[in-house]
Design an enzyme around this catalytic site. Sequence first.
Site, PDB file in Angstrom:
ATOM      1  N   GLU A  23       9.639 -36.088  10.003  1.00 10.24           N
ATOM      2  CA  GLU A  23       8.249 -35.793  10.625  1.00 10.24           C
ATOM      3  C   GLU A  23       8.380 -35.958  11.965  1.00 10.24           C
ATOM      4  O   GLU A  23       7.474 -36.051  12.686  1.00 10.24           O
ATOM      5  CB  GLU A  23       7.086 -36.611   9.952  1.00 10.24           C
ATOM      6  CG  GLU A  23       7.156 -36.460   8.311  1.00 10.24           C
ATOM      7  CD  GLU A  23       6.148 -37.415   7.799  1.00 10.24           C
ATOM      8  OE1 GLU A  23       4.818 -37.331   8.129  1.00 10.24           O
ATOM      9  OE2 GLU A  23       6.469 -38.433   7.243  1.00 10.24           O
ATOM     10  N   SER A 155       3.721 -35.992   4.941  1.00  9.29           N
ATOM     11  CA  SER A 155       3.232 -34.451   5.485  1.00  9.29           C
ATOM     12  C   SER A 155       3.880 -33.554   4.324  1.00  9.29           C
ATOM     13  O   SER A 155       4.016 -32.245   4.546  1.00  9.29           O
ATOM     14  CB  SER A 155       4.074 -34.273   6.494  1.00  9.29           C
ATOM     15  OG  SER A 155       3.545 -35.061   7.768  1.00  9.29           O
ATOM     16  N   TYR A 221      -0.040 -28.384   9.178  1.00 12.94           N
ATOM     17  CA  TYR A 221       0.278 -28.103  10.727  1.00 12.94           C
ATOM     18  C   TYR A 221       0.352 -26.850  11.340  1.00 12.94           C
ATOM     19  O   TYR A 221       0.763 -26.628  12.529  1.00 12.94           O
ATOM     20  CB  TYR A 221       1.619 -28.984  10.978  1.00 12.94           C
ATOM     21  CG  TYR A 221       1.518 -30.707  10.570  1.00 12.94           C
ATOM     22  CD1 TYR A 221       0.529 -31.335  11.044  1.00 12.94           C
ATOM     23  CD2 TYR A 221       2.055 -30.982   9.118  1.00 12.94           C
ATOM     24  CE1 TYR A 221       0.326 -32.649  10.608  1.00 12.94           C
ATOM     25  CE2 TYR A 221       1.829 -32.287   8.760  1.00 12.94           C
ATOM     26  CZ  TYR A 221       1.042 -33.016   9.587  1.00 12.94           C
ATOM     27  OH  TYR A 221       0.933 -34.370   9.240  1.00 12.94           O
ATOM     28  N   ARG A 260      -5.638 -43.728   6.072  1.00 18.13           N
ATOM     29  CA  ARG A 260      -6.143 -42.781   5.501  1.00 18.13           C
ATOM     30  C   ARG A 260      -5.680 -42.762   3.962  1.00 18.13           C
ATOM     31  O   ARG A 260      -4.707 -42.896   3.492  1.00 18.13           O
ATOM     32  CB  ARG A 260      -5.986 -41.346   6.089  1.00 18.13           C
ATOM     33  CG  ARG A 260      -6.750 -40.129   5.840  1.00 18.13           C
ATOM     34  CD  ARG A 260      -6.181 -38.913   6.404  1.00 18.13           C
ATOM     35  NE  ARG A 260      -5.375 -38.399   5.537  1.00 18.13           N
ATOM     36  CZ  ARG A 260      -4.160 -37.796   5.920  1.00 18.13           C
ATOM     37  NH1 ARG A 260      -3.555 -37.723   7.169  1.00 18.13           N
ATOM     38  NH2 ARG A 260      -3.048 -37.417   5.000  1.00 18.13           N
ATOM     39  N   ASP A 262      -5.930 -40.328   0.428  1.00 18.92           N
ATOM     40  CA  ASP A 262      -6.080 -39.163   0.017  1.00 18.92           C
ATOM     41  C   ASP A 262      -6.322 -38.910  -1.430  1.00 18.92           C
ATOM     42  O   ASP A 262      -5.819 -39.923  -2.236  1.00 18.92           O
ATOM     43  CB  ASP A 262      -4.647 -38.195  -0.023  1.00 18.92           C
ATOM     44  CG  ASP A 262      -4.461 -38.085   1.556  1.00 18.92           C
ATOM     45  OD1 ASP A 262      -5.419 -38.134   2.454  1.00 18.92           O
ATOM     46  OD2 ASP A 262      -3.154 -37.689   2.008  1.00 18.92           O
ATOM     47  N   GLU A 276      -2.455 -40.868  -2.292  1.00 14.31           N
ATOM     48  CA  GLU A 276      -1.658 -41.668  -1.554  1.00 14.31           C
ATOM     49  C   GLU A 276      -2.378 -42.359  -0.623  1.00 14.31           C
ATOM     50  O   GLU A 276      -3.322 -41.810  -0.038  1.00 14.31           O
ATOM     51  CB  GLU A 276      -0.388 -40.829  -1.111  1.00 14.31           C
ATOM     52  CG  GLU A 276      -0.760 -39.826  -0.167  1.00 14.31           C
ATOM     53  CD  GLU A 276       0.355 -38.916   0.112  1.00 14.31           C
ATOM     54  OE1 GLU A 276       0.943 -39.280   1.252  1.00 14.31           O
ATOM     55  OE2 GLU A 276       0.761 -37.946  -0.638  1.00 14.31           O
ATOM     56  N   ASN A 278      -1.910 -43.603   3.661  1.00 13.38           N
ATOM     57  CA  ASN A 278      -1.201 -43.083   4.754  1.00 13.38           C
ATOM     58  C   ASN A 278      -1.616 -44.483   5.882  1.00 13.38           C
ATOM     59  O   ASN A 278      -2.715 -44.405   6.186  1.00 13.38           O
ATOM     60  CB  ASN A 278      -1.613 -41.868   5.368  1.00 13.38           C
ATOM     61  CG  ASN A 278      -1.269 -40.743   4.498  1.00 13.38           C
ATOM     62  OD1 ASN A 278      -0.145 -40.193   4.472  1.00 13.38           O
ATOM     63  ND2 ASN A 278      -2.256 -40.198   3.662  1.00 13.38           N
ATOM     64  N   GLY A 282      -1.685 -38.619  10.978  1.00 15.30           N
ATOM     65  CA  GLY A 282      -1.480 -37.879  12.247  1.00 15.30           C
ATOM     66  C   GLY A 282      -2.563 -37.948  13.107  1.00 15.30           C
ATOM     67  O   GLY A 282      -3.640 -38.289  12.915  1.00 15.30           O
TER      68      GLY A 282
END
Length: 315
Positions: A23, A155, A221, A260, A262, A276, A278, A282
């Site tokens: 990443e 990602s 992205y 974060r 998800d 998951e 994070n 990002g």
Amino acid sequence: MQKQYQASDFGRVAVLLGGDSAEREVSLRSGTAVLNALHRMGVDAIAFDPAHRQIVDLIEEGIDRAVIMLHGRGGEDGSMQGALQLLNIPFTGSGVLGSALAMDKIHSKQIWESLGLPTAKYQIVDKTSFEAGSCSVIMKKLGNKVMVKPAREGSSIGMAKVTSAKQLETAIHAAFHYDDQVLLEQFIDGQEYTVALLQGKALPSIRMSTPHTFYDYAAKYQDNTTEYFCPSGLSAEDETCLAELSSKAFHALSGSGWGRIDVMRDEASGTFFLLESNTVPGMTEKSLVPKAAAVAGIDFDTLSLTILGTSMAQG
């Protein structure tokens, strides 16, 4: 109420970006955006790429604290957190344990499952013992729609959605290029949401919609086809429920500072299923945390300073 910090409170700051994970490019973009924001806020900050410099150089640079904008392995998995801890340099976000647990999708699910938090049915396959002949049984067990995920990548790298035993075999072998363990997860038909957490508070949820098979790397992205809805369209009751679930899930993995979660919502039952966590999300122009913060009335520069403020909890 969280303390409001001034730029002068932080001393000399290093924004860790780049690194050598899969990443790297996203990390460079996140780190550069945050570095520029901190400069606009008056913080004495420099860019520091561990792929090009030794971590002990932070001491020579006279760094007082670090902003970790390294995504993936080497930055988000606890190893950088441990190195900074040994150097006695405070850093942003989760500590060693929280970072390591969140980075490992398998251990995340096992902890959530043990606490009774909702997560999809799954199976683990190991590179040393995987047998292609087991794919038909796995597909049947997991409902004939399966997400294949390397255990410790971010990602959406190495991920695939499959609907047949042959596809599953191919996707597992592809995922083994990234990790020796692969998570196979029942695919949840429904909407995908994400909830950003900042200094103990859940920000407004975001609903993502993409024409891709799933919310993959390109959708995150590269493409302009992904749509983001914030507010997400949930009722007030469901928004509160999702915020509480996300906070519980984050703290269950020893997450702290910012991060974060998800989530997928099953269309048939309305149940939210955890995907998951994070710990270094990002911070690019397409990233989700800045979008949620904006709806909450927090601009990008203030968000970056608040993230830097999470380092104060460590000294």
